[in-house]
Design a protein around this motif. Structure first.
Motif, short mmCIF file in Angstrom:
data_model
loop_
_atom_site.label_atom_id
_atom_site.label_comp_id
_atom_site.label_asym_id
_atom_site.label_seq_id
_atom_site.Cartn_x
_atom_site.Cartn_y
_atom_site.Cartn_z
N MET A 1 66.31 -57.13 -17.45
CA MET A 1 67.09 -58.21 -17.25
C MET A 1 66.25 -59.10 -16.08
N THR A 2 67.19 -60.44 -16.32
CA THR A 2 66.36 -61.72 -15.73
C THR A 2 66.97 -62.74 -15.29
N ILE A 3 66.80 -62.99 -14.25
CA ILE A 3 67.99 -63.95 -13.53
C ILE A 3 67.48 -65.60 -13.87
N LYS A 4 67.73 -66.63 -13.54
CA LYS A 4 67.88 -67.89 -13.62
C LYS A 4 67.53 -68.75 -12.35
N GLY A 5 66.42 -69.41 -12.41
CA GLY A 5 66.24 -70.32 -11.40
C GLY A 5 65.67 -71.40 -11.68
N ILE A 6 65.05 -72.27 -10.89
CA ILE A 6 64.75 -73.55 -10.87
C ILE A 6 63.48 -74.38 -9.55
N ASP A 7 63.03 -73.88 -9.09
CA ASP A 7 62.10 -74.85 -8.41
C ASP A 7 61.58 -77.01 -8.15
N VAL A 8 62.29 -77.40 -7.20
CA VAL A 8 62.30 -78.40 -7.17
C VAL A 8 61.55 -78.69 -5.78
N SER A 9 61.59 -79.68 -5.92
CA SER A 9 60.47 -80.89 -4.84
C SER A 9 60.68 -82.31 -4.37
N SER A 10 59.91 -83.42 -3.93
CA SER A 10 61.01 -84.54 -3.87
C SER A 10 61.68 -85.61 -4.58
N TYR A 11 60.89 -84.90 -6.42
CA TYR A 11 60.88 -85.54 -6.84
C TYR A 11 62.45 -85.83 -7.63
N GLN A 12 62.52 -84.20 -7.58
CA GLN A 12 64.25 -84.23 -7.48
C GLN A 12 65.20 -84.54 -6.84
N PRO A 13 67.13 -84.86 -7.20
CA PRO A 13 67.75 -85.25 -6.11
C PRO A 13 68.29 -83.86 -4.86
N SER A 14 68.34 -84.43 -3.97
CA SER A 14 69.16 -83.09 -3.18
C SER A 14 70.31 -82.28 -4.15
N ASP A 15 71.29 -83.10 -4.36
CA ASP A 15 72.65 -82.87 -4.84
C ASP A 15 72.06 -82.13 -6.75
N PHE A 16 71.14 -81.50 -6.93
CA PHE A 16 70.77 -80.80 -7.87
C PHE A 16 72.12 -79.90 -8.92
N SER A 17 71.84 -79.61 -10.11
CA SER A 17 72.92 -78.86 -10.65
C SER A 17 72.12 -76.82 -10.26
N THR A 18 73.43 -76.65 -9.88
CA THR A 18 73.39 -75.09 -9.73
C THR A 18 73.99 -74.30 -10.49
N SER A 19 74.94 -74.79 -11.20
CA SER A 19 75.37 -74.36 -12.00
C SER A 19 74.18 -72.87 -13.20
N GLY A 20 74.81 -72.33 -13.17
CA GLY A 20 74.02 -70.56 -13.97
C GLY A 20 72.61 -70.60 -13.41
N LEU A 21 72.31 -70.71 -12.14
CA LEU A 21 71.26 -70.62 -11.51
C LEU A 21 71.79 -69.28 -10.67
N ASP A 22 70.69 -68.73 -9.84
CA ASP A 22 71.05 -67.54 -8.89
C ASP A 22 69.81 -68.12 -7.99
N PHE A 23 68.86 -68.33 -8.11
CA PHE A 23 68.24 -69.09 -6.62
C PHE A 23 67.22 -70.44 -7.46
N VAL A 24 66.74 -71.16 -5.92
CA VAL A 24 66.26 -72.10 -6.10
C VAL A 24 64.87 -72.45 -4.94
N ILE A 25 63.56 -72.70 -5.89
CA ILE A 25 62.33 -72.76 -5.19
C ILE A 25 61.92 -74.10 -4.54
N VAL A 26 62.14 -74.47 -3.12
CA VAL A 26 61.53 -75.19 -2.86
C VAL A 26 60.31 -75.65 -2.28
N LYS A 27 60.21 -77.02 -2.89
CA LYS A 27 58.35 -77.30 -1.98
C LYS A 27 58.93 -78.06 -0.81
N ALA A 28 57.70 -77.33 0.31
CA ALA A 28 57.96 -77.31 1.70
C ALA A 28 57.26 -78.59 1.69
N THR A 29 55.95 -78.13 1.73
CA THR A 29 54.21 -78.35 2.30
C THR A 29 53.23 -78.76 1.58
N GLU A 30 52.33 -79.47 1.92
CA GLU A 30 51.08 -79.62 1.02
C GLU A 30 50.30 -80.07 1.86
#
Length: 187
Positions: A1-30
């Motif tokens: 079984m699996t759950i859905k998520g996305i990863d985001v960085s500064s290329y994505q908006p701060s108000d991305f859709s969370t519909s149908g998601l269980d997790f988000v991994i955010v770029k912090a640093t480089e």
């Protein structure tokens, strides 16, 4: 079984859709000089919708201990948020990524899972230790949940357009949250 998520960085908006998601991994640093200017608002947006939030650091050549310190000092993580090394730079060796994982474990391992993100080619052809910390997050753009590796993985990035799409090998969000909040235990 699996759950859905996305990863985001500064290329994505701060108000991305969370519909149908269980997790988000955010770029912090480089490296030791870049902090995602949207990190705090992106993480807050995901938390407001009850998602599990994690953070990643994009590895660059140089002092791995300094990068680990930079990441752990600047990521707006809360206890229990998974932390990942993003290994994509060809000038960062397998030994470098191992040192970074070790340094982050020393700094935050009692309160966070620490894992590795890399693509299939890096895992199969550049990695020399099979060290992914607490979790392997593998990028392989094939059918969701079927990355072409034999190693045990917990996260699979299976698409990058229109957004980086991921699955995690957990039956539900609660199981991911439980795994993430286990303190000081690997695997």
């Amino acid at each position: 079984m699996t759950i859905k998520g996305i990863d985001v960085s500064s290329y994505q908006p701060s108000d991305f859709s969370t519909s149908g998601l269980d997790f988000v991994i955010v770029k912090a640093t480089e490296g030791v000089g870049y902090v995602n200017p949207k990190m705090t608002t992106q993480a807050a947006h995901a938390r407001e919708d009850g998602l599990v939030v994690g953070f990643y650091h994009f590895l660059r050549p140089g002092d791995m201990a300094a990068q680990a310190q930079f990441f752990t000092d600047r990521a707006c993580s809360m206890e229990g948020d998974p932390l990942f090394a993003d290994w994509e730079d060809p000038d960062v060796s397998s030994a470098n990524k191992d040192q970074f994982l070790s340094e982050v474990k020393k700094l935050r391992g009692k309160a966070h899972r620490v894992g590795l993100y890399c693509n299939r080619d890096y895992w199969l052809n550049r990695d020399s230790t099979s060290n992914a910390g607490d979790a392997l997050w593998i990028a392989d753009y094939v059918n969701p949940g079927t990355p072409r590796i034999t190693a045990s993985w917990l996260f699979h990035q299976y698409a990058e357009h229109p957004i980086d799409s991921n699955l995690a090998r957990f039956p539900d969000r609660a199981a991911l949250r439980t795994w993430a909040t286990v303190k000081g235990v690997s695997g």
